[in-house]
Enzyme design. Structure first.
Site, mmCIF file in Angstrom:
data_model
loop_
_atom_site.group_PDB
_atom_site.id
_atom_site.type_symbol
_atom_site.label_atom_id
_atom_site.label_comp_id
_atom_site.label_asym_id
_atom_site.label_seq_id
_atom_site.Cartn_x
_atom_site.Cartn_y
_atom_site.Cartn_z
ATOM 1 N N ASP A 151 -7.588 59.989 35.109
ATOM 2 C CA ASP A 151 -8.951 59.770 36.127
ATOM 3 C C ASP A 151 -9.353 60.751 36.744
ATOM 4 O O ASP A 151 -8.639 61.691 37.098
ATOM 5 C CB ASP A 151 -8.353 58.420 36.993
ATOM 6 C CG ASP A 151 -7.472 58.584 37.949
ATOM 7 O OD1 ASP A 151 -6.329 59.380 37.407
ATOM 8 O OD2 ASP A 151 -7.450 58.239 39.061
ATOM 9 N N GLU A 190 -4.475 57.301 38.986
ATOM 10 C CA GLU A 190 -3.596 58.054 39.700
ATOM 11 C C GLU A 190 -4.173 58.118 40.926
ATOM 12 O O GLU A 190 -3.473 58.091 42.143
ATOM 13 C CB GLU A 190 -3.185 59.184 39.058
ATOM 14 C CG GLU A 190 -1.949 59.807 39.894
ATOM 15 C CD GLU A 190 -2.292 60.613 41.127
ATOM 16 O OE1 GLU A 190 -1.665 60.654 42.181
ATOM 17 O OE2 GLU A 190 -3.456 61.185 41.081
ATOM 18 N N GLU A 191 -5.617 58.337 41.146
ATOM 19 C CA GLU A 191 -5.909 58.582 42.465
ATOM 20 C C GLU A 191 -6.366 57.524 43.473
ATOM 21 O O GLU A 191 -7.316 56.797 43.378
ATOM 22 C CB GLU A 191 -7.537 59.356 42.136
ATOM 23 C CG GLU A 191 -7.257 60.623 41.377
ATOM 24 C CD GLU A 191 -6.719 61.745 42.362
ATOM 25 O OE1 GLU A 191 -6.643 61.605 43.461
ATOM 26 O OE2 GLU A 191 -6.585 62.985 41.976
ATOM 27 N N HIS A 247 -9.245 68.396 44.896
ATOM 28 C CA HIS A 247 -10.147 67.569 45.776
ATOM 29 C C HIS A 247 -11.445 68.291 46.178
ATOM 30 O O HIS A 247 -12.248 67.930 46.884
ATOM 31 C CB HIS A 247 -9.643 66.695 46.442
ATOM 32 C CG HIS A 247 -8.792 65.799 45.829
ATOM 33 N ND1 HIS A 247 -8.341 64.619 46.711
ATOM 34 C CD2 HIS A 247 -7.727 65.835 44.967
ATOM 35 C CE1 HIS A 247 -7.522 63.964 45.793
ATOM 36 N NE2 HIS A 247 -7.168 64.720 44.734
#
Length: 391
Positions: free
Chosen positions: A76, A136-137, A363
């Protein structure tokens, strides 16, 4: 184990860049999953799809008795608008592979190709389970896959995963025993006061002022309530109240995160947090409604599995490649869920290259990494698999 061919490296770069241009958010990894499935089919590999919506698992059996090793990649992306000016820039506005999951997926696809060509040299006995994971995020994709009974179905004995890491130079591998990534807790607080005119505050209970005191008081969780030798982070990342300059609003809202390392602090922190928030609100005649969500537990490596990775990294890349510097972080990772079920290790593959300007943190809207990490990651993971299954 042998080096990675130039052709394989070029293939992984192609996989990574293709995925990078078409990022998908958690549980929406439809095109990415389809891309992976097409690759597995081209190699003649069977797989199970639709696990936790978009997850994929492919079991490969040596035909010889032995253990089963799980190797995982997450698929993802993040809700971030990419600012990089590269040919493979995201084509989806507001969505970006800003953490390196595109690289993880490319490495696992490369591993599938290596297995198809050189299976016996990588898997001397036992079985290997390739897992392409969604969400996962913050979506707890690992937990959702485990809840399907996948680990029992495939009789998994150990789990390994890697993360390209822009805090470590390319060519290095970060490995630690024990806790290497923190738990992830998410909270929101709504402070309920009494609204009124900004010029007549005595007839109100100002939730903005109360919120300010709560933000300050929460820092005492770390400075005065937690053992100074125990890592802990409390961050209020969002705060909002009111719309007019001369009105005291009825409510104020805050959102944030708490990160911990030890099981003890992880267990105790919600009660301490609630006591402070409710107590401060009550002091000023307000009320606080708390929504506290536990996202991930700490990611804790098993020492004997970490030693397998260290040995593999030295065999694959050289005697001086292993580092513990920058290999612990208060960031979180849902691979922790696998490590709570079976022994294993999660490790960092250095992807920082200052000379190329590839230094931006994960990020960030400018995040990108040195693609030399792809070959390094594949080489180390191949050696990990061999070392574990031949032991």
């Amino acid at each position: 184990m042998g080096s990675i061919s130039t052709q394989r490296v070029e293939e992984m770069i192609q996989y990574r860049r293709h995925i990078h241009t078409k990022p998908e958010l958690q549980y929406q990894e439809v095109e990415t999953a389809e891309y992976v499935k097409q690759h597995l089919e081209s190699l003649g590999m069977e797989y199970e799809d639709g696990i936790a919506q978009t997850g994929i698992a492919s079991l490969l059996d040596s035909g010889k008795p032995g253990k089963t090793i799980l190797v995982r990649a997450d698929m993802d992306a993040l809700p971030i608008h990419e600012e990089n000016e590269v040919a493979y820039c995201s084509k989806i506005p507001g969505v970006m592979h800003a953490c390196g999951h595109d690289g993880h997926t490319a490495i696992l696809m490369g591993l599938a190709s290596e297995l198809q060509e050189n299976f016996a040299s990588i898997v001397p006995q036992g079985k290997i389970l390739l897992v392409f994971q969604p969400a996962e995020e913050g979506g707890q994709g690992a937990d959702r896959m485990i809840e399907t009974g996948m680990l029992d179905k495939y009789q998994v004995d150990a789990a390994f995963g890697l993360h390209v890491w822009n805090h470590i130079d390319v060519g290095k591998v970060g490995v630690v025993d024990g806790t290497m990534m923190a738990s992830v807790d998410e909270f929101s607080i709504t402070v309920h006061g009494v609204s009124g005119h900004g010029a007549i505050p005595q007839h109100t209970v100002d939730p903005v002022v109360v919120s300010a005191y709560i933000v300050t008081a929460l820092q005492t969780l770390v400075s005065r309530r937690i053992d100074p030798l125990e890592p802990c982070v409390v961050t209020v990342g969002s705060i909002h109240a009111g719309d007019a300059f001369n009105v005291i609003p009825e409510t104020a809202e805050m959102k944030g995160t708490i990160r911990t390392y030890s099981e003890k602090v992880y267990r105790e922190i919600p009660e301490e947090f609630t006591r402070i928030v409710e107590g401060v609100a009550a002091t000023w005649g307000a009320k606080a409604r708390i929504d506290y969500k536990r996202v991930n537990k700490p990611t804790i490596n098993h020492p004997e599995m970490a030693e397998i990775v260290r040995k593999a990294a030295r065999q694959a890349l050289g005697s001086d490649v292993v580092t513990e510097e920058e290999a612990r972080t208060m960031g979180g990772e849902d691979f922790s869920a696998f490590l709570l079920e079976v022994p294993g290790c999660y490790f960092f593959v250095g992807s920082k290259n200052a000379q190329k300007g590839l230094v931006h943190p994960h990020h960030s809207s400018y995040f990108d990494f040195d693609e030399g990490a792809l070959a390094n990651g594949l080489q180390v993971m191949k050696q990990v698999i061999y070392n574990y299954l031949s032991a």
